[in-house]
Motif scaffolding. Structure first.
Motif, PDB file in Angstrom:
ATOM      1  N   LEU A 193       0.825  -1.206   0.000  1.00  0.00           N
ATOM      2  CA  LEU A 193       0.000   0.000   0.000  1.00  0.00           C
ATOM      3  C   LEU A 193       0.862   1.261   0.000  1.00  0.00           C
ATOM      4  CD1 LEU A 193      -2.822  -0.934   2.532  1.00  0.00           C
ATOM      5  CD2 LEU A 193      -3.077  -0.522   0.087  1.00  0.00           C
ATOM      6  N   LEU A 194       1.912   1.269   0.802  1.00  0.00           N
ATOM      7  CA  LEU A 194       2.809   2.422   0.862  1.00  0.00           C
ATOM      8  C   LEU A 194       3.484   2.660  -0.483  1.00  0.00           C
ATOM      9  CD1 LEU A 194       4.221   4.631   2.511  1.00  0.00           C
ATOM     10  CD2 LEU A 194       5.967   2.938   3.069  1.00  0.00           C
ATOM     11  N   THR A 195       3.927   1.597  -1.116  1.00  0.00           N
ATOM     12  CA  THR A 195       4.591   1.716  -2.414  1.00  0.00           C
ATOM     13  C   THR A 195       3.639   2.288  -3.458  1.00  0.00           C
ATOM     14  OG1 THR A 195       5.983  -0.168  -1.875  1.00  0.00           O
ATOM     15  CG2 THR A 195       5.860   0.456  -4.183  1.00  0.00           C
ATOM     16  N   GLU A 196       2.404   1.770  -3.487  1.00  0.00           N
ATOM     17  CA  GLU A 196       1.426   2.278  -4.447  1.00  0.00           C
ATOM     18  C   GLU A 196       1.123   3.749  -4.186  1.00  0.00           C
ATOM     19  OE1 GLU A 196      -1.840  -0.388  -3.938  1.00  0.00           O
ATOM     20  OE2 GLU A 196      -0.915  -1.952  -5.163  1.00  0.00           O
ATOM     21  N   SER A 197       1.016   4.115  -2.928  1.00  0.00           N
ATOM     22  CA  SER A 197       0.736   5.503  -2.569  1.00  0.00           C
ATOM     23  C   SER A 197       1.884   6.411  -2.987  1.00  0.00           C
ATOM     24  CB  SER A 197       0.493   5.578  -1.066  1.00  0.00           C
ATOM     25  OG  SER A 197       0.858   6.779  -0.542  1.00  0.00           O
TER      26      SER A 197
ATOM     27  N   LEU B  39       4.003   5.893  -5.434  1.00  0.00           N
ATOM     28  CA  LEU B  39       3.998   5.987  -6.894  1.00  0.00           C
ATOM     29  C   LEU B  39       2.944   6.985  -7.366  1.00  0.00           C
ATOM     30  CD1 LEU B  39       4.474   2.293  -8.039  1.00  0.00           C
ATOM     31  CD2 LEU B  39       5.972   4.215  -8.532  1.00  0.00           C
ATOM     32  N   ASP B  40       1.756   6.913  -6.784  1.00  0.00           N
ATOM     33  CA  ASP B  40       0.699   7.865  -7.143  1.00  0.00           C
ATOM     34  C   ASP B  40       1.132   9.290  -6.837  1.00  0.00           C
ATOM     35  OD1 ASP B  40      -0.897   5.780  -7.966  1.00  0.00           O
ATOM     36  OD2 ASP B  40      -2.104   5.731  -6.117  1.00  0.00           O
ATOM     37  N   ASN B  41       1.737   9.480  -5.685  1.00  0.00           N
ATOM     38  CA  ASN B  41       2.202  10.801  -5.279  1.00  0.00           C
ATOM     39  C   ASN B  41       3.252  11.338  -6.256  1.00  0.00           C
ATOM     40  OD1 ASN B  41       2.582  13.087  -3.816  1.00  0.00           O
ATOM     41  ND2 ASN B  41       3.623  12.105  -2.097  1.00  0.00           N
TER      42      ASN B  41
ATOM     43  N   LEU C  55       3.058  15.453 -12.848  1.00  0.00           N
ATOM     44  CA  LEU C  55       2.016  16.040 -13.664  1.00  0.00           C
ATOM     45  C   LEU C  55       1.800  17.528 -13.330  1.00  0.00           C
ATOM     46  CD1 LEU C  55      -0.215  15.454 -15.780  1.00  0.00           C
ATOM     47  CD2 LEU C  55      -1.748  15.002 -13.863  1.00  0.00           C
ATOM     48  N   LEU C  56       1.826  17.858 -12.050  1.00  0.00           N
ATOM     49  CA  LEU C  56       1.606  19.243 -11.636  1.00  0.00           C
ATOM     50  C   LEU C  56       2.806  20.134 -11.901  1.00  0.00           C
ATOM     51  CD1 LEU C  56      -0.323  18.671  -8.289  1.00  0.00           C
ATOM     52  CD2 LEU C  56      -1.246  19.468 -10.470  1.00  0.00           C
ATOM     53  N   SER C  57       3.987  19.554 -12.003  1.00  0.00           N
ATOM     54  CA  SER C  57       5.184  20.368 -12.210  1.00  0.00           C
ATOM     55  C   SER C  57       5.322  20.829 -13.684  1.00  0.00           C
ATOM     56  CB  SER C  57       6.438  19.600 -11.789  1.00  0.00           C
ATOM     57  OG  SER C  57       6.655  18.525 -12.684  1.00  0.00           O
TER      58      SER C  57
END
Length: 88
Positions: free
Chosen positions: A69-73, A75-77, A83-85
Motif C-alpha cells: 500500500l505504501l509503495t502504491e501511494s 507511486l501515485d504521489n 504532472l503538476l510540475s
C-alpha cells in the motif's frame, strides 16, 4: 511467496526433536530435508511455540500488505507531482 512442504507446526515439531537430543543428520534424513534447512528453521523458529509461529506469519502477511500500500501511494504521489510540475 513460495509455500513450503512443511507447516509451522511440523517445523516446530522437528525442532523439538532436535532440542530433545536428536542428531542433525538423522533428523534431516528422517524428514527428507537438508541440514542447512534445519539450521535455517532453527534460526527463524527456534524457541517459538506454535501459537507464536502463527502470529508471526500473520504479522509478516500484514507487513507485506502495508508495504505494498505504501509503495502504491508513493507511486501515485510521484506521478501527481510530475504532472503538476509541468507548465501548461
Amino acid at each position: 511467496m513460495k509455500r513450503g512442504r512443511f507447516s509451522e507446526e511440523q517445523i516446530i515439531a522437528v525442532l523439538r526433536e532436535h532440542e530433545a537430543g536428536g542428531k542433525t543428520a538423522e533428523l534431516a534424513r528422517k524428514h527428507e530435508i537438508s541440514e542447512a534447512t534445519l539450521y535455517n528453521w532453527k534460526a527463524k523458529y527456534g524457541g517459538l511455540e506454535v501459537s507464536d509461529a502463527k502470529r508471526l506469519r500473520t504479522l509478516e502477511e500484514e507487513n507485506r500488505k502495508l508495504k505494498k500500500l505504501l509503495t502504491e501511494s508513493m507511486l501515485d504521489n510521484a506521478a501527481l507531482k510530475e504532472l503538476l510540475s509541468k507548465k501548461w
